[in-house]
Design a protein around this motif. Structure first.
Motif, PDB file in Angstrom:
ATOM      1  N   SER A  44      -3.106 138.017 -13.784  1.00  0.00           N
ATOM      2  CA  SER A  44      -1.707 138.433 -13.890  1.00  0.00           C
ATOM      3  C   SER A  44      -0.897 137.978 -12.686  1.00  0.00           C
ATOM      4  O   SER A  44       0.263 137.584 -12.802  1.00  0.00           O
ATOM      5  CB  SER A  44      -1.622 139.959 -14.003  1.00  0.00           C
ATOM      6  OG  SER A  44      -2.284 140.409 -15.145  1.00  0.00           O
ATOM      7  N   PRO A 296       1.248 144.618 -14.125  1.00  0.00           N
ATOM      8  CA  PRO A 296       0.953 144.482 -15.550  1.00  0.00           C
ATOM      9  C   PRO A 296       0.532 145.766 -16.233  1.00  0.00           C
ATOM     10  O   PRO A 296       0.526 145.834 -17.456  1.00  0.00           O
ATOM     11  CB  PRO A 296      -0.185 143.450 -15.583  1.00  0.00           C
ATOM     12  CG  PRO A 296      -0.764 143.467 -14.213  1.00  0.00           C
ATOM     13  CD  PRO A 296       0.351 143.803 -13.296  1.00  0.00           C
ATOM     14  N   ASN A 593       8.132 143.211 -16.823  1.00  0.00           N
ATOM     15  CA  ASN A 593       6.863 142.632 -16.401  1.00  0.00           C
ATOM     16  C   ASN A 593       6.461 141.452 -17.293  1.00  0.00           C
ATOM     17  O   ASN A 593       5.915 140.466 -16.820  1.00  0.00           O
ATOM     18  CB  ASN A 593       5.803 143.730 -16.453  1.00  0.00           C
ATOM     19  CG  ASN A 593       4.389 143.214 -16.562  1.00  0.00           C
ATOM     20  OD1 ASN A 593       3.760 142.950 -15.551  1.00  0.00           O
ATOM     21  ND2 ASN A 593       3.874 143.086 -17.780  1.00  0.00           N
ATOM     22  N   TYR A 596       7.810 138.370 -16.022  1.00  0.00           N
ATOM     23  CA  TYR A 596       7.490 138.129 -14.607  1.00  0.00           C
ATOM     24  C   TYR A 596       8.654 138.440 -13.672  1.00  0.00           C
ATOM     25  O   TYR A 596       8.777 137.863 -12.588  1.00  0.00           O
ATOM     26  CB  TYR A 596       7.022 136.682 -14.412  1.00  0.00           C
ATOM     27  CG  TYR A 596       5.900 136.294 -15.341  1.00  0.00           C
ATOM     28  CD1 TYR A 596       4.719 137.020 -15.383  1.00  0.00           C
ATOM     29  CD2 TYR A 596       6.027 135.213 -16.212  1.00  0.00           C
ATOM     30  CE1 TYR A 596       3.693 136.695 -16.253  1.00  0.00           C
ATOM     31  CE2 TYR A 596       5.005 134.871 -17.087  1.00  0.00           C
ATOM     32  CZ  TYR A 596       3.837 135.620 -17.092  1.00  0.00           C
ATOM     33  OH  TYR A 596       2.825 135.294 -17.965  1.00  0.00           O
TER      34      TYR A 596
END
Length: 606
Positions: A44, A296, A593, A596
């Protein structure tokens, strides 16, 4: 008057200087090599800091609509002789951050390199599908397929990450001359061009990774490009700078606009500060040291409560695209025995874990498709033991083990009517069908600092198993250790991790198809079921979404029976950020999330 002018200049200067935002993350980036990034290095944190800089031919907008990315339109799948072909017209206005134009050479080079060199990793799987990728001219590419895998072609192959050929070509040619070409190539830690104005800058292990603006607004092809969402569901892309335009056919954009996103970037620098745990990051957010916590797994309800009401902090909640799961290494005994996996699954009382242990902060989940993804979620799939009391679960687990030939030195005695203490005699000395003692089973899980939801539930699962003599030993450990042992070394018994996933369940192949075994692919359990494989092939060959949906519904039923994973729960994606920054939108499946933190669209507010 002079004072007013001077004050205005000072304000403008402050705005120009306020071009850095700070994000908090919880682990180092482990590779800057795109070939590795999408292979064994697919964490992640690596994705958050780097993946967004690469283009693909097609993409999806926030509403899940298939849209062109590097293509000028959505191409057609056409039968030509004994082959199926897709001819893609590419945008002519895209430029890499090193100034090179994005062309057919980049597309052909990427797909050819992955296939010829056999680059490992489930995220590269789409590049293996075409028989050939051919350059027709500088702006046109043609893909040839043996089979009509409609879903896979459009939602996997044509969404494959594309790299800059004029940067990577000499490195790849050098790799081919090495003793182990792939190993050498994946070991090259370089910072390559992206298609965005932002790219990796300084990296200090254990402290931060920095992304900086490397292309000026006037030279950046995508600066000012608009993504326009209409209230009727239509969508359009308009680039006033280059003249590029595209709009959806079904529905066509008409009437009022619901949202318009104008591409940046609006900041010069994003610093991803690394924190050892969430509490430290939360304090940094409160203090103003960071503007957003990228995570994440999101925030727990308690952490969200801690932040609500804090000055200049906003907490948002969205349905999540993702799930937490326990994986079995089916290559090893006793994890290789279906009844053993079912027995462990029968002990996992999701309702108790989610509603009592996690106090309603998680949603019990039976399949790898979260309920929020309504089109693909099979709500009819039930988990083993669903609706049973804990005593009945113990009883079911014991009967499943007996069915497979397991025995105990001291067999557990269960009273299912006793709701407080149903285990009257704990099991001891579990033996396999061959009479030999079952060895200690290591259960890897992230610790409390990284994800208290997994850590807390893992402790209960360990104890439930021990109560009937299953020798599970929990090890709370570092996230990166689990990833390395599960995906690179394939050296584990059981582990507890989570996946962030896409809307279209093409990931069923990556996680569970027998052709995607780890370490080359993401099938860490070593699951191989011809019936399941056939359903995934049917899904990918489907002529329409209804056919594909029917296959995925059946695949979910099989997974709930075979249990390479115990899918435990999903949860709302709760996030927090300082009001000193502004995102283009914050209400979206998967949350901020999932994007990003919008590196190219986040703004600093003064």
């Amino acid at each position: 008057m002079k004072k007013l002018v001077l004050l205005g200049l000072l304000l403008v200067g402050a705005l120009l200087l306020a071009t850095q935002v700070n994000y908090g993350i919880f682990a180092d980036i482990t590779t800057t090599n795109v070939w590795n990034l999408l292979g064994a290095g697919s964490t992640s944190w690596n994705f958050a800091v780097q993946l967004w800089k690469y283009p693909s031919i097609l993409g999806m907008n926030k509403d899940g609509m298939l849209i062109p990315a590097a293509a000028t339109e959505i191409p057609k799948l056409v039968k030509e002789g004994n082959m199926w072909t897709v001819t893609v017209k590419l945008r002519r206005d895209m430029r890499w951050s090193n100034g090179a134009p994005f062309t057919a050479d980049d597309v052909v080079f990427t797909y050819t390199t992955v296939k010829e060199m056999k680059i490992p990793g489930g995220n590269w799987s789409g590049a293996y599908e075409p028989e050939k990728v051919e350059k027709i001219d500088q702006w046109t590419v043609k893909f040839y397929f043996k089979e009509k895998r409609t879903i896979r072609i459009f939602y996997d192959t044509l969404m494959t990450t594309i790299v800059c050929s004029n940067y990577w070509k000499p490195i790849v040619e050098k790799a081919k001359k090495q003793k182990d070409p792939v190993k050498w190539l994946l070991a090259q830690e370089v910072i390559d061009p992206g298609i965005t104005a932002l790219n990796l800058g300084k990296i200090e292990k254990g402290a931060f990774a920095q992304v900086t603006k490397q292309v000026s607004d006037d030279k950046y092809w995508a600066f000012g490009e608009k993504s326009i969402y209409y209230k009727n569901g239509g969508f359009a892309i308009v680039n006033p700078k280059t003249g590029f335009r595209w709009q959806s056919d079904n529905p066509k954009p008409t009437g009022p606009v619901d949202l318009e996103v104008v591409n940046g970037p609006y900041v010069n620098t994003i610093v991803y500060k690394i924190y050892g745990n969430k509490q430290v990051a939360i304090q940094a957010l409160i203090a103003g040291d960071i503007d957003y916590i990228y995570n994440p797994v999101g925030l727990t309800a308690g952490e969200a409560e801690q932040l609500r009401g804090q000055k200049d902090i906003k907490v948002v909640s969205n349905p999540q695209l993702g799930f937490r799961y326990i994986a079995f290494n089916m290559r090893k005994f006793p994890m290789s025995v279906k009844e053993f996996r079912q027995a462990v699954a029968a002990l996992v009382d999701r309702d108790f874990l989610c509603n009592q242990v996690l106090q309603g902060r998680a949603i019990p989940l039976a399949t790898p498709v979260p309920p929020a993804n309504t089109f693909w979620y099979n709500s009819a799939v039930k988990t083993i033991g669903e609706g049973l009391s804990m005593g009945e679960r113990y009883q079911l687990a014991v009967s499943l083990l007996k069915k497979a030939g397991f025995k105990w030195d001291v067999e557990p005695v269960i009273d299912p009517k006793d709701t407080k203490n149903p285990v009257k005699t704990p099991g001891k000395g579990l033996r396999g069908p061959d009479g030999k003692p079952v060895p200690e089973i290591e259960f890897l899980s992230p610790g409390m600092d990284y994800d208290p939801m997994r850590a807390q539930t893992a402790m209960y699962i360990e104890q439930w198993a021990k109560n009937i003599g299953i020798p599970i030993k929990l090890k709370l450990t570092d996230f990166n250790e689990i990833v390395t042992r599960a995906f690179d070394e394939v050296n584990f018994d059981m582990y507890y991790l989570g996946w962030g996933i896409g809307r279209i369940p093409t990931y069923f192949r990556s996680f569970f198809h027998s052709a995607e075994m780890a370490p080359e692919g993401n099938n860490t359990p070593g699951y191989a079921n011809p019936e399941f494989d056939a359903l995934i092939d049917e899904f990918e060959f489907a002529d329409n979404f209804e056919q594909a949906r029917k296959a995925i519904f059946e695949a979910q039923k099989i997974l709930a029976e075979d249990l390479p994973y115990i899918v435990v729960f999903t949860n709302p994606m709760i996030e927090a950020y300082r009001t000193s920054i502004k995102f283009p939108y914050e209400t979206v499946l998967g949350g901020i999330n999932n994007y990003y933190g919008f590196p190219e669209n986040v703004r600093k507010v003064q």
